[in-house]
Design an enzyme around this catalytic site. Structure first.
Site, PDB file in Angstrom:
ATOM      1  N   HIS A  99      71.273  78.092   6.668  1.00 47.74           N
ATOM      2  CA  HIS A  99      72.156  78.861   5.795  1.00 47.74           C
ATOM      3  C   HIS A  99      71.683  80.288   5.556  1.00 47.74           C
ATOM      4  O   HIS A  99      72.418  81.083   4.948  1.00 47.74           O
ATOM      5  CB  HIS A  99      72.359  78.138   4.457  1.00 47.74           C
ATOM      6  CG  HIS A  99      73.764  78.235   3.944  1.00 47.74           C
ATOM      7  ND1 HIS A  99      74.317  77.350   3.048  1.00 47.74           N
ATOM      8  CD2 HIS A  99      74.762  79.124   4.216  1.00 47.74           C
ATOM      9  CE1 HIS A  99      75.568  77.681   2.790  1.00 47.74           C
ATOM     10  NE2 HIS A  99      75.864  78.769   3.484  1.00 47.74           N
ATOM     11  N   ASP A 126      78.428  73.648  -0.933  1.00 50.13           N
ATOM     12  CA  ASP A 126      77.000  73.422  -0.709  1.00 50.13           C
ATOM     13  C   ASP A 126      76.459  72.541  -1.821  1.00 50.13           C
ATOM     14  O   ASP A 126      76.971  72.556  -2.948  1.00 50.13           O
ATOM     15  CB  ASP A 126      76.281  74.786  -0.728  1.00 50.13           C
ATOM     16  CG  ASP A 126      74.909  74.783  -0.079  1.00 50.13           C
ATOM     17  OD1 ASP A 126      74.249  73.733  -0.082  1.00 50.13           O
ATOM     18  OD2 ASP A 126      74.485  75.847   0.403  1.00 50.13           O
ATOM     19  N   HIS A 128      73.463  73.168  -2.829  1.00 49.88           N
ATOM     20  CA  HIS A 128      72.520  74.097  -3.448  1.00 49.88           C
ATOM     21  C   HIS A 128      73.186  75.458  -3.651  1.00 49.88           C
ATOM     22  O   HIS A 128      73.987  75.884  -2.820  1.00 49.88           O
ATOM     23  CB  HIS A 128      71.290  74.293  -2.553  1.00 49.88           C
ATOM     24  CG  HIS A 128      70.654  73.012  -2.092  1.00 49.88           C
ATOM     25  ND1 HIS A 128      71.091  72.333  -0.964  1.00 49.88           N
ATOM     26  CD2 HIS A 128      69.622  72.297  -2.592  1.00 49.88           C
ATOM     27  CE1 HIS A 128      70.353  71.239  -0.806  1.00 49.88           C
ATOM     28  NE2 HIS A 128      69.455  71.198  -1.779  1.00 49.88           N
ATOM     29  N   ASP A 130      71.581  78.316  -3.420  1.00 54.12           N
ATOM     30  CA  ASP A 130      70.914  79.275  -2.523  1.00 54.12           C
ATOM     31  C   ASP A 130      70.795  80.642  -3.183  1.00 54.12           C
ATOM     32  O   ASP A 130      71.094  81.683  -2.590  1.00 54.12           O
ATOM     33  CB  ASP A 130      71.661  79.388  -1.191  1.00 54.12           C
ATOM     34  CG  ASP A 130      71.570  78.092  -0.381  1.00 54.12           C
ATOM     35  OD1 ASP A 130      70.727  77.249  -0.715  1.00 54.12           O
ATOM     36  OD2 ASP A 130      72.341  77.938   0.584  1.00 54.12           O
ATOM     37  N   HIS A 143      66.448  79.861   3.706  1.00 52.81           N
ATOM     38  CA  HIS A 143      67.861  79.478   3.623  1.00 52.81           C
ATOM     39  C   HIS A 143      68.286  79.276   2.172  1.00 52.81           C
ATOM     40  O   HIS A 143      69.477  79.059   1.904  1.00 52.81           O
ATOM     41  CB  HIS A 143      68.171  78.234   4.465  1.00 52.81           C
ATOM     42  CG  HIS A 143      67.470  76.980   4.057  1.00 52.81           C
ATOM     43  ND1 HIS A 143      67.660  75.782   4.721  1.00 52.81           N
ATOM     44  CD2 HIS A 143      66.580  76.698   3.079  1.00 52.81           C
ATOM     45  CE1 HIS A 143      66.928  74.837   4.165  1.00 52.81           C
ATOM     46  NE2 HIS A 143      66.272  75.377   3.173  1.00 52.81           N
ATOM     47  N   ASP A 228      78.289  74.257   4.143  1.00 52.36           N
ATOM     48  CA  ASP A 228      76.993  73.667   4.453  1.00 52.36           C
ATOM     49  C   ASP A 228      77.182  72.159   4.620  1.00 52.36           C
ATOM     50  O   ASP A 228      77.857  71.515   3.809  1.00 52.36           O
ATOM     51  CB  ASP A 228      76.024  73.958   3.294  1.00 52.36           C
ATOM     52  CG  ASP A 228      74.584  73.576   3.585  1.00 52.36           C
ATOM     53  OD1 ASP A 228      74.351  72.463   4.097  1.00 52.36           O
ATOM     54  OD2 ASP A 228      73.682  74.370   3.272  1.00 52.36           O
ATOM     55  N   ASP A 230      75.313  69.828   3.901  1.00 50.84           N
ATOM     56  CA  ASP A 230      74.859  69.023   2.764  1.00 50.84           C
ATOM     57  C   ASP A 230      75.829  69.054   1.586  1.00 50.84           C
ATOM     58  O   ASP A 230      75.608  68.382   0.579  1.00 50.84           O
ATOM     59  CB  ASP A 230      73.439  69.379   2.339  1.00 50.84           C
ATOM     60  CG  ASP A 230      73.285  70.748   1.683  1.00 50.84           C
ATOM     61  OD1 ASP A 230      74.273  71.293   1.158  1.00 50.84           O
ATOM     62  OD2 ASP A 230      72.150  71.274   1.687  1.00 50.84           O
ATOM     63  N   GLU A 273      73.802  74.542   8.791  1.00 44.01           N
ATOM     64  CA  GLU A 273      72.824  73.490   8.512  1.00 44.01           C
ATOM     65  C   GLU A 273      73.043  72.215   9.321  1.00 44.01           C
ATOM     66  O   GLU A 273      72.470  71.162   9.005  1.00 44.01           O
ATOM     67  CB  GLU A 273      72.743  73.161   7.013  1.00 44.01           C
ATOM     68  CG  GLU A 273      72.233  74.302   6.151  1.00 44.01           C
ATOM     69  CD  GLU A 273      70.732  74.578   6.303  1.00 44.01           C
ATOM     70  OE1 GLU A 273      70.022  73.739   6.897  1.00 44.01           O
ATOM     71  OE2 GLU A 273      70.289  75.645   5.827  1.00 44.01           O
TER      72      GLU A 273
END
Length: 309
Positions: A99, A126, A128, A130, A143, A228, A230, A273
């Site tokens: 990412h 996502d 997260h 980030d 990332h 992403d 995840d 990712e």
């Protein structure tokens, strides 16, 4: 939406803690991304993969950081390549890679929007946020820094100078379920719109998404979507090195993509990712292709019946 799109690969893994993301673009090509989009009537051009030269180490006061020089080089190269990818009127799809890719693609799209006198909005799908800076990252995995960088936060001075920043109030995050303390404080300070998985459990995905898209439309903005792996629940998408339980379901993810398609507002897309080394017979890569097809016009009634995931 335009009916022409361009694929650009960024086999970057220096921002992650596990190796394998560099195979992401090849995996998406093998899973048939271009063919899926062409079947929907899109004219698809593949611009190949971006690359960087070997780098000398770059020192930083935060000793946890790794591959800073390489990640900075990727950002610089990607910012120009991503900007160029959209100049012919194509809708660019940036295939990662980890990412940290978005530290190049989003500023490039912000510059494109600036050229047109329009703001850029970002939908960040996502687990997260980030939102670490180079100073606050404890893992050293870069990332985890792109949002702080492209919104112009202090503490990212080791990266290339930012040509065009995104207003934090124009960022909407959905699916968040893993946030560090420094990121939590920064979310409040800069005014990001965040819908974590509890909020999605309570309201569903459509309420926050439609409200955000209404803001995008009212502003006459361009819209970049950063997806992403995840964001998805690891039960359906295992090919990611940062799995967090409790992610979006198959239908939630498709509903988001179908709604984005209906809006006609999306002007660029990240797919990041994907780590094929962690996949199960390519099922995550194929799911990403299916989700992208939903964004580009495939409907439920168009889906072919096949064995379940």
């Amino acid at each position: 939406m335009s009916q022409t799109c361009a694929l650009l690969g960024a086999p970057i893994e220096t921002g992650a803690s596990q190796r394998g993301c560099l195979m992401g673009p090849a995996s998406l090509r093998t899973a048939g991304l271009a063919e899926d989009l062409a079947a929907l009537g899109w004219q698809v051009s593949d611009l190949g993969d971006v690359s960087i030269a070997p780098q000398e180490p770059q020192a930083h006061a935060n000793p946890a950081l790794h591959h800073l020089a390489e990640t900075s080089a990727w950002i610089e190269v990607l910012t120009q390549a991503a900007y160029d990818a959209g100049q012919a009127g194509d809708l660019p799809i940036f295939m990662g890679g980890d990412h940290s890719l978005s530290a190049g693609t989003v500023p490039a799209m912000a510059r494109r929007a600036q050229d047109q006198g329009r703001p850029l909005f970002v939908l960040w799908l996502d687990a997260h946020p980030d939102l670490h800076t180079l100073e606050t990252s404890q893992s050293g995995n870069l990332h985890g820094t792109p949002v702080a960088y492209f919104t112009g936060q202090p503490g990212c001075e080791g990266y290339p100078p930012l040509q065009a920043a995104v207003d934090p109030r124009n960022v909407c995050m959905m699916g968040i379920r893993s946030v560090d303390g420094a990121e939590r404080a920064r979310i409040t300070d800069i005014g990001l719109e965040v819908h974590d998985m509890r909020a999605i459990d309570e309201t569903g995905v459509l309420v926050p998404l439609r409200a955000f898209l209404a803001r995008v439309q009212a502003a006459g903005a361009m819209l970049h979507v950063s997806f992403d792996v995840d964001f998805l629940d690891p039960a359906i998408a295992p090919a990611v090195g940062t799995t967090v339980p409790g992610g979006a379901t198959f239908r939630e993810a498709h509903l988001i993509m179908e709604t984005l398609c209906d809006s006609g507002l999306v002007t660029s897309l990240d797919l990041v990712e994907l780590n094929p080394f962690l996949d199960e017979r390519g099922k995550t890569a194929k799911l990403l292709c299916d989700l992208t097809a939903s964004l580009f016009g495939r409907r439920v009634l168009d889906r072919m019946t096949r064995s379940s995931f």
